[in-house]
Design a protein around this motif. Sequence first.
Motif, PDB file in Angstrom:
ATOM      1  N   UNK A 140       0.839  -1.203   0.000  1.00  0.00           N
ATOM      2  CA  UNK A 140       0.000   0.000   0.000  1.00  0.00           C
ATOM      3  C   UNK A 140       0.874   1.253   0.000  1.00  0.00           C
ATOM      4  N   UNK A 141       0.280   2.353  -0.410  1.00  0.00           N
ATOM      5  CA  UNK A 141       1.041   3.593  -0.592  1.00  0.00           C
ATOM      6  C   UNK A 141       1.713   4.026   0.714  1.00  0.00           C
ATOM      7  N   UNK A 142       0.970   3.920   1.834  1.00  0.00           N
ATOM      8  CA  UNK A 142       1.529   4.350   3.130  1.00  0.00           C
ATOM      9  C   UNK A 142       2.749   3.496   3.483  1.00  0.00           C
ATOM     10  N   UNK A 143       2.634   2.192   3.244  1.00  0.00           N
ATOM     11  CA  UNK A 143       3.755   1.293   3.506  1.00  0.00           C
ATOM     12  C   UNK A 143       4.927   1.612   2.593  1.00  0.00           C
ATOM     13  N   UNK A 144       4.559   1.978   1.338  1.00  0.00           N
ATOM     14  CA  UNK A 144       5.604   2.313   0.360  1.00  0.00           C
ATOM     15  C   UNK A 144       6.472   3.456   0.845  1.00  0.00           C
ATOM     16  N   UNK A 145       5.838   4.452   1.409  1.00  0.00           N
ATOM     17  CA  UNK A 145       6.594   5.616   1.881  1.00  0.00           C
ATOM     18  C   UNK A 145       7.580   5.182   2.974  1.00  0.00           C
ATOM     19  N   UNK A 146       7.074   4.350   3.890  1.00  0.00           N
ATOM     20  CA  UNK A 146       7.927   3.852   4.975  1.00  0.00           C
ATOM     21  C   UNK A 146       9.047   2.983   4.437  1.00  0.00           C
TER      22      UNK A 146
END
Lengths: 790, 199
Positions: free
Chosen positions: A773-779
């Motif tokens: 997911x996008x949020x995980x991607x940022x992390x």
Amino acid sequence: MTPDWKWWPDTGSWRLSTRIVLMSLVLLLVVQSAGLLVVRASIERNARGQIANELELGERVWRRLLDQNAEKLRQGAGLLAGDFGFRAAVNSDDLETIRSALDNQGARIGATVSALLDNQLVLRATNYTPDTPDLGTVLGQIAMPLSRSESGGTVALVGNTPYQFVMVPLRAPLVIGWVLMGFPIDQTLANDMLALSGLHLAMLTQVQGKPPLVGISTLAPTVLQALQAAGGNMAELQDDGDVLVARQVNLNAVAGSVQVVLLRSLSDVVTPFQQVQVLLLVISLVGVILFGLGSTWAARRVTTPLRSLVEGADRLGSGNYEQRMLYTERRDEIGDLANAFDRMRKSISISRNEIQQLAYWDRLTRLSNRVRFRGLVQEAISQRDSINSKVTPLSVITMNIDRFKHVNDILGYEVGDRLLVAVAERLIARMGEDMLVARLGGDEFAVLLPRANAAAAMAVAQAVGKSFESPLTYDEHTVDLSVSLGIASWPQHAADVDTLLGRAELAMYAAKRKTTGVQLYDPALDSSSKQTLSLLSELRHAVEHNELRLFLQPKISLATGQVVAAEALVRWQHPTRGLVPPDSFIPFSEQTGFVRQLTLWMFDEAARQSANLQLPGQALRIAINLSTRDLLDPDFPARLETLLSKHGVAPEAFCLEITESAIMDDPMRAENTLKRLSERGFKLSIDDFGTGYSSLAYLKRLPVDELKIDKSFVMAMEREIDDAKIVRSTIDLAHNMGLTVVAEGVENAAIWDLLREQGCDEAQGYYMSRPIPVSDFVLWRERWMHRAEA
Amino acid sequence: MRTPLLLSLLLGAALPAVAAKVQVQLQDGAGRPLSDAVVFLESREAQAAVKPLQGAEIAQVNKQFDPQVRVVTVGSSVSFPNHDTVRHQVYSFSPTKTFELKLYAGATANPVVFDKPGIAVLGCNIHDKMVAWVVVVDTPYFGRSGADGKFQLDNIPPGNYHLRIWHTNLPVGAPALDQPLALAATGSSVSVRVPGLTP
């Protein structure tokens, strides 16, 4: 204006035979009736004519009778006159002898009166017993006329009795006297007359100044009275229903009048004729019956064959051409007609066969066409339906040549046609005897396996697919063709023929898409199935209610280790089923066309998130997969533009990934769309490169910026030298053409290292990260950057 | 029945000879000349001078008498030779002479003597058509008229006579006409009309 009533029956609805028979009978009856009427009229006329003749003849007979009597008398008298002894007695004036001789001779011939007159006609002697008291009176009246006539007698009335007299001369040798003889006309003569001529007779005598008297007669007393009342002068006499026709005969008597009335019964004459009439009537009736039977028979001889021909024509009308016409052996008009019908039957049969050939057979390959194939499948199904026992399944395989359009475009239609024939031959060679091969149209073929379930059909289909691995040869050329086959089975996949064929084709198209070669029908493939419809509505619901999630998988520059891009992927967070894997709805949405909405959703979401994902000095390009349907939509570039301006994002922030097969479905339109996207500034990438059949020459024409090597090569490259070579040469080729190269399926460090050595530009794979997911991607990116820096 | 007499007397000079000529012109009732009439002159003197004729005969030829009329003087014998091949039976019922002769073919019977003056009608009992007359006269002066109706006798002594005329056409049984004739020595010529003849 037609009158309300008609005296004739409505013959329009009558059968022909009835009309013929009735017409004949009516004509016969008319003729017979006319005949009977004429006969009847002529009987009456002829009867009267006959009676008139009979009466006339009767008169002659009567006169002849009288003449004969007179002759007899004259002979007797002549005999006496010639007797020498009598002459001697006369000469010697011996009166006694004379009288006794008169007596004797008179008695001998039956004369009542015999007398001797001298040559001066003076009475000299009579017989002894004359019962004619008035003879003296009469004598003066008859002697002179009698002496002057050579023959014949005369009738004279003596008292009221008519007598017949004759007189002969007495010669010695000169006339010295006369012998006179007479006798009464009596009942005997009348009876003779009746016996001779069949005529009745009545004699009327009349002395001057006195009423007439009836003398002898053969009539009954009643008739006699009527006759007497009429005075003898009538043409007819009524008698108890009968008519007596009369004829008067005047005997020209001396000393009064003697009239004889001859009578003939009309009914006596008519009766035999009436019997003839009855006989005629009977003959007529028998004739009518015979004629009726005869004409019925004759009419049947005509109408029975006609009916048979009508039945034959009806059979032709209902499509039965097998049965010969009857009565063709007859040598009359019926036979001609029957033969004409039979010739028509044959020619129609031939034309029908030709039409059927055209209608049901493919002229090029001589295989059944779609119509016939459908009919036979339907027949096979309905046979099974009607048996209704334990059902033997049947299967249909449809086959389509991949990219046959190219063959036609490049090699020409003539070669294309020859190839189709070769394909048909190869297909037939693979099939069992009970299997039916058809060409459905274009490059599409079908096979009916009448006793195969899905599994058996699958085996056949795979064998067919395999058979096309060896190239087709024609003339001196060889052509490599691949085929896609779809299978659907009855009753497993469809209940009726059209659904069955449709689903086999659906499976075939799916096989083509997936490049799997053979595909068994699955309801999931079918956008029109119930399951599909519900899935479709669920997907819509998912889009509208934000159940879809954007996942990203990073693409990392092999040279710098920087995260330069990410491939956007869609995931479905189902409220009840949890996270739905993409395989469960992506192929389906591609089939149904829903993929376009998915693409747009992805683009929208990616554009929305794009700004948040950008880091200073390190731009992140988001790659979005396009489907064939997107490429075929001419409005697609405009839609993207709308979304870009909506989120205020530049097109350079995106990369559009297109599979080879998506382009090859309609290369022209795809190229057109790609050019327009490229012009707008989108970066374009060829996805899954190496799996398709696209030629580099063609790809070179496209405004592509990047190649993505298919993960199957990449994943195997550390083990398979060939795959490694492919990867390497692909990288070199792409670089030579000015393209960047992305490797998918990088699952370990070894691959990573290999790719970096070979100068591959970017890598993508589980080694770095799964799609997240996008949020995980940022992390994840933060962690990756730290690690890289470390 | 007496016929009216027309008498024309021609007076001539009486010749010393004893013979005179008689001429008679005969006519029928219609004034036509009468042929084949038997004419004879009777008188007492003549009666005395009568002699029977010799060799008189009536033959039967072709079923006919030949001649049909034969004048003979009283006492003459007449023979009836039959020249036919058939039989004849000649008879006469006449009072002048009644007889019956059976004549076989070719035979000649005994002659019949006619001894009374008068007319005998002869017939054949076998052939009714056959008829003949025998005129028996009591005078030597007789003859027959010619086709022109003329009759002439010479050498007849003058004197008073009965001129008798008979014809076959007179009624049966009728006697000969009788009229007086005074014969002059110079001869006489008379004309006589005979009525009552049957055609």
